[in-house]
Write an enzyme that holds these catalytic residues in place. Structure first.
Site, PDB file in Angstrom:
ATOM      1  N   GLY A 653       0.984   0.335  -0.808  1.00 27.42           N
ATOM      2  CA  GLY A 653       1.420   1.560  -0.248  1.00 27.42           C
ATOM      3  C   GLY A 653       1.288   1.457   1.336  1.00 27.42           C
ATOM      4  N   VAL A 658      -3.140  -3.279  -2.850  1.00 27.78           N
ATOM      5  CA  VAL A 658      -3.948  -3.220  -3.903  1.00 27.78           C
ATOM      6  C   VAL A 658      -4.170  -4.618  -4.773  1.00 27.78           C
ATOM      7  CG1 VAL A 658      -4.973  -1.992  -6.262  1.00 27.78           C
ATOM      8  CG2 VAL A 658      -3.827  -0.749  -4.327  1.00 27.78           C
ATOM      9  N   LYS A 672      -8.976  -2.105  -3.333  1.00 26.92           N
ATOM     10  CA  LYS A 672      -7.975  -1.351  -2.313  1.00 26.92           C
ATOM     11  C   LYS A 672      -8.255  -1.837  -0.849  1.00 26.92           C
ATOM     12  CE  LYS A 672      -6.686   3.127  -1.077  1.00 26.92           C
ATOM     13  NZ  LYS A 672      -7.042   4.531  -1.350  1.00 26.92           N
ATOM     14  N   ASP A 768      -2.879  15.008  -2.860  1.00 29.71           N
ATOM     15  CA  ASP A 768      -2.118  14.071  -3.147  1.00 29.71           C
ATOM     16  C   ASP A 768      -1.621  14.056  -4.880  1.00 29.71           C
ATOM     17  OD1 ASP A 768       0.361  13.021  -2.246  1.00 29.71           O
ATOM     18  OD2 ASP A 768      -0.803  10.909  -1.724  1.00 29.71           O
TER      19      ASP A 768
END
Ligand code: NAG
Length: 949
Positions: A653, A658, A672, A768
């Site tokens: 991302g 990840v 992560k 989010d």
């Protein structure tokens, strides 16, 4: 109840009359029989008298612990209830997940002496005026509930009251002057509310706080109190030891009468708008140890604190005192550990003598006009100081052999060739984490369990203690914690609670300038506390002060992260073990988070470690080998991911990648790893770790650990094997979700989110929420992930925070987008979009069309399924009966209302989805006796495996 009383009276009169009318032994016999009968009547009346109001409370709060059997709370040992002569005298129901209000019938329990309902976030509403009828009440503790409105005036009728804590609720309005009538009051805590107006003092007609001659504690911090501090408030008759008024809007000068309160040990007036000069009478406060006057508009000379020999922590920062040389008392106060005088117009050289005090830990004199030579030669080699002199005019340094942490950025000495010196690097964070490793390395606890300091595996009761003040500032120094640990254990044992040990760890400075300390309480003779056991622990913690105050620590408030909301004690705590053998604590300290950012202006942020506050190693070899949130070394994580290999890469991302990893215990984790250019500042990162490690819920992805090493920011989460909701809706994961499974998933996600909003303390806004952030574990339990953008409401103090708009297009709350005011309702909006995604399997914006509009356009409420067959995902089970779908659509549409006020709260959303799930499950099952409980157990098994009656 009333009628029973009359009938009893009637019987009594009859009895008396009978004995008078009759004569001889027979009459005497009858008389004694009747006395016996009336005795039973009394007893029964007692039971009924207490049962009726108790029943009302039980119904209101939805509570019935296993030990509450029968109809007499005073017979059979009801947990949390104590009686004397068949009347209830004590109710202690801390952290029992009570919900509802405080019914006015509470006033019927007229013999009540002690009421502790602390840490029940679900208790809300007004405090009924009838509380004033509890005239025998000595102890009233409502810490950490959700009561609101005015504090009732009738509270002034509780003449016996000695302890009153209303901390951390949402009370507004004025402080009732009637509190001044509580002549026996010793502990008064109304902090962390929304109280307004001035501090009431008495006049001829009304009482006031100045009459509280027995009060030892005035804890009023973090309200919206205003006006001047009345000089009448303080007098020589008072015996206050703690006056805590910080974070209000108090104005005017500090009253000189404060100097009359000779008993005072700690004073916090910081973060108000106080002006004028500091009265010299404060010099009479010979017992004072902690003095916080920072962040006001104080003027006049820098206070002369020469005579306050007991001072250990002084913070006078950010005031506009007269320009002054460095006061001599800096060097003469031998107990001083912490001296904070940032931005106070000091000038001249720092006297060498200042640093010769071996108790000294922290000196912050940033942003002054200090010049010349900074001579640190007198620091003893065993002492590690934090000295922050950034933004001054220091030209020379004589550091000697000192291994203290020094900050000198923005001084002439840091110009030119010196720029690259460690002490010239602008640092952002000086948070330090104490990690108490275990001597139980060989103990293998089952997953979720934690090894106690005595090496037994258990589910501890966990929480965070927030100390209003402490006498030290070097959080990494173990000596402060040993006595606290002992006091906690002694305290629990003095209440006969089955506590084996207590472990402490993760001290940090919280956002409210208070020391936060993570604790775990381990049960003895069992692997977890049952609900009433946990409640008893919570009751003790809720007292805020320990019977014997350990040195260095002031009173605290607590945030309990264990709760009972998830049912059972299986929640995972942070795992930091303290190595305790008997009462001897063997500590190894590891400090992380002392990071410095090289130059803010540099585009390429380069992270490097600055000198730890303490010289003790933070090598991972000494870190605890326990399960739970822990510190990993970079090397370890490399090993667990095959050197962060492609094969282990499971996603990416904007923030980075990840990786899947396997710990030596066999546990799968998701690792992560932040990209360099998306790294947060050190404080933000530690804040996220802090936040994540506090939040424990079945429907939230839990943090296993983290790594802050070699310029890396890595978070290690539990591995959630079935991908995210989006994968399943799009068909990518191969999992087909029928209507009931979808409901189950969205219900889980709603519960996780409701927990963040309504039970996490402080509340957390996710910011989010989207289908990619709802993960599915092996039995398709939803787990909300990615708190990277989360915003803790503690940062604000109001019910919204103003922030730069972040989030994902398509899920963004339009009102938040326009006003930049983030509230819980912004998450509700995003959640509504996910609900629509769930039934349509469309992306929020697909082929230029917005999902909310698409559904609105297609909807016809007069038709079956609201005429939505066209837009529904065929895999949902079209053709089967989609029970409750219409209600679901109504709910989703209310979540995406334009106006935040019209959207439901997550708690309400949960309730509605529960109902729909129940409906759908009933419909789905051939069993006529299917209940919701059956649903949650069975609906995830392949249909062949489903249990059928
Ligand atoms: C500060 O007070 C002490 C005694 O309390 C006195 O001896 C000293 O002169 C004072 N210092 C200043 C600068 O006024």
């Amino acid at each position: 109840m009333f009628s029973i009383r009359i009938s009893f009276l009637h019987k009594f009169l009859c009895t008396t009359m009978a004995s008078q009318v009759m004569g001889g032994t027979r009459a005497a016999h009858v008389f004694s029989m009747l006395v016996l009968i009336s005795f039973f009547v009394i007893a029964a009346e007692g039971a009924i008298e207490e049962y009726a109001p108790m029943k009302i409370l039980m119904d209101e709060w939805d509570i019935r612990p296993p030990s509450w059997v029968g109809s007499d709370p005073c017979v059979g040992g009801w947990a949390g209830i104590e009686c004397t002569d068949s009347r209830i005298t004590s109710i202690a129901l801390a952290d029992m997940a009570l919900t509802g209000q405080l019914p006015s019938d509470i006033g019927l329990l007229s013999e009540l002496e002690s009421l502790n309902l602390s840490f029940n976030k679900g208790l809300k509403g007004l405090i009924p005026a009838s509380i004033g009828k509890l005239t025998k009440l000595v102890y009233l503790n409502l810490v950490g509930c959700s009561f609101f409105g005015r504090i009732p005036d009738t509270i002034g009728s509780l003449q016996q009251l000695s302890y009153l804590s209303l901390k951390n609720n949402s009370f507004d309005g004025l402080i009732p002057p009637s509190i001044g009538n509580l002549s026996n009051l010793s502990f008064l805590d109304i902090s962390d509310n929304k109280l307004v107006g001035s501090l009431p003092v008495s006049n001829r007609t009304t009482p006031g706080l100045d009459k509280l001659y027995k009060a030892r504690h005035f804890h009023f911090q973090n309200n919206q109190l205003s006006g001047t501090i009345p000089s009448q408030l303080f007098s020589s008759q008072m015996v206050l030891i703690h006056v805590i008024f910080d974070r209000n809007n108090l104005t005017g000068s500090i009253p000189s009468t404060l100097g009359l309160v000779q008993t005072l040990q700690a004073l916090r007036l910081d973060r108000n708008s106080l002006s004028g000069s500091v009265p010299s009478s404060l010099n009479n406060l010979s017992k004072i140890a902690e003095l916080h006057l920072s962040n006001n508009q104080l003027t006049g000379p820098v206070p002369n604190l020469t005579s306050l020999n007991g001072l250990s922590y002084v913070d006078l920062s950010n005031n506009t005192f007269d320009v002054s040389d460095i006061p001599t008392w800096f060097s003469t106060l031998q107990n001083l550990t912490t001296l904070m005088m940032e931005n106070t117009r000091l000038q001249g050289e720092v006297p060498q003598a200042l640093f010769s005090n071996d108790n000294l830990e922290t000196v912050v004199l940033r942003n002054n006009k200090i010049n010349g030579l900074l001579d640190l030669e007198t620091i003893s080699s065993s002492n590690h100081l934090l000295i922050d002199m950034e933004k001054n005019f220091i030209t020379d340094l004589s550091a000697g052999g000192s291994n203290s942490t020094l900050k000198l950025a923005d001084n002439p000495i840091c110009e030119g060739t010196n720029m690259t010196n460690n002490y010239c690097i602008v640092s952002l964070s000086n948070s330090s984490n104490l990690i108490l490793p275990s001597n139980c390395a060989s103990v293998a606890c089952s997953p979720d369990q934690v090894s106690s300091p005595n090496c037994t595996c258990a589910y501890p009761y966990t929480g965070t203690l927030v100390f209003i003040f402490v006498s030290f500032s070097n959080l990494g120094n173990s000596r402060y914690y040993t006595t606290l640990q002992d006091s906690l254990v002694t305290t629990f044992q003095s209440y006969n609670l089955p506590v084996e040990s207590v472990s402490l760890g993760y001290p940090t400075w919280g956002s409210s300038y208070q020391l936060e300390l993570f604790i775990q309480v381990f049960p003895s003779g069992q692997d977890r506390f049952n609900q009433t056991g946990a409640s008893a622990i919570a009751s003790v913690i809720s007292n805020q002060t320990l019977p014997q105050r350990p040195p260095f620590f002031g009173p605290y408030s607590a945030v309990l992260t264990y709760g009972n909301s998830g049912g059972g004690g299986s929640k995972k705590g942070l795992t930091i073990g303290a190595a305790v053998g008997g009462s001897v604590l063997l500590l190894l300290l590891a400090l992380v988070g002392v990071y410095a950012l090289q130059q803010k202006r540099r585009a390429d942020k380069q992270w490097s470690r600055s000198i730890p506050l303490s010289g003790i190693s933070n090598s991972s070899a000494s870190a605890p080998r326990l399960k739970g949130a822990r510190l990993f070394s970079f090397e370890e994580l490399q090993k667990y991911t095959n050197g962060f290999s492609e094969a282990n890469d499971v996603g990416a991302g904007g923030y980075g990648k990840v990786y899947r990893g396997i710990l030596p215990t066999g546990q799968m984790v998701a690792i992560k790893r932040a990209k360099r250019d998306s790294m947060q500042g050190g404080p933000e990162f530690t804040a996220e770790v802090e936040l994540l490690s506090r939040v424990h819920h079945k429907n939230l992805v839990s943090l296993v650990g983290f790594c802050l090493e070699q310029g890396e920011q890595i978070l290690v989460y539990e591995y959630v094997p079935n991908g995210d909701l989006l994968d399943s809706l799009s068909g990518k994961s191969g999992i087909r979700l029928d209507w009931l499974k979808r409901l189950k998933i969205i219900l889980g996600a709603a519960r996780g989110l409701a927990y963040l909003h309504e039970l996490a303390n402080p509340p957390i806004i996710h910011r989010d929420i989207k289908s990619n952030n709802i993960l599915l574990d092996k039995d398709l339990t939803a787990k909300v992930a990615d708190f990277g953008l989360s915003k803790s409401m503690a940062d604000s103090g109001t019910d919204h925070v103003t922030t730069q708009v972040k989030g994902t297009m398509g899920y963004l709350d339009p009102e938040y987008y326009m006003t930049q005011q983030l509230t819980e309702k912004s998450d509700v909006y995003s959640f509504g979009v996910v609900m629509l995604e769930l039934i349509t399997a469309r992306r929020p914006i697909e082929q230029g069309k917005y999902i909310v509009r698409v559904v609105q356009m297609a909807m016809d409420k007069t038709k079956d399924l609201y005429n939505l067959q066209e837009v529904l995902d065929p895999y949902i089970g079209l053709g089967t009966e989609l029970k409750g779908l219409e209600i679901f659509v109504d709910l989703a549409m209310s979540c995406v209302e334009e106006s935040q006020d019209k959207r439901p709260r997550m708690g309400e959303v949960v309730k509605v989805i529960e109902k729909i799930t129940q409906l759908a499950a009933l419909n789905n099952s051939t069993s006529s006796s299917a209940s919701y409980e059956d649903v949650s157990r069975d609906d995830l098994l392949p249909s062949a495996q489903r249990s059928r009656p």
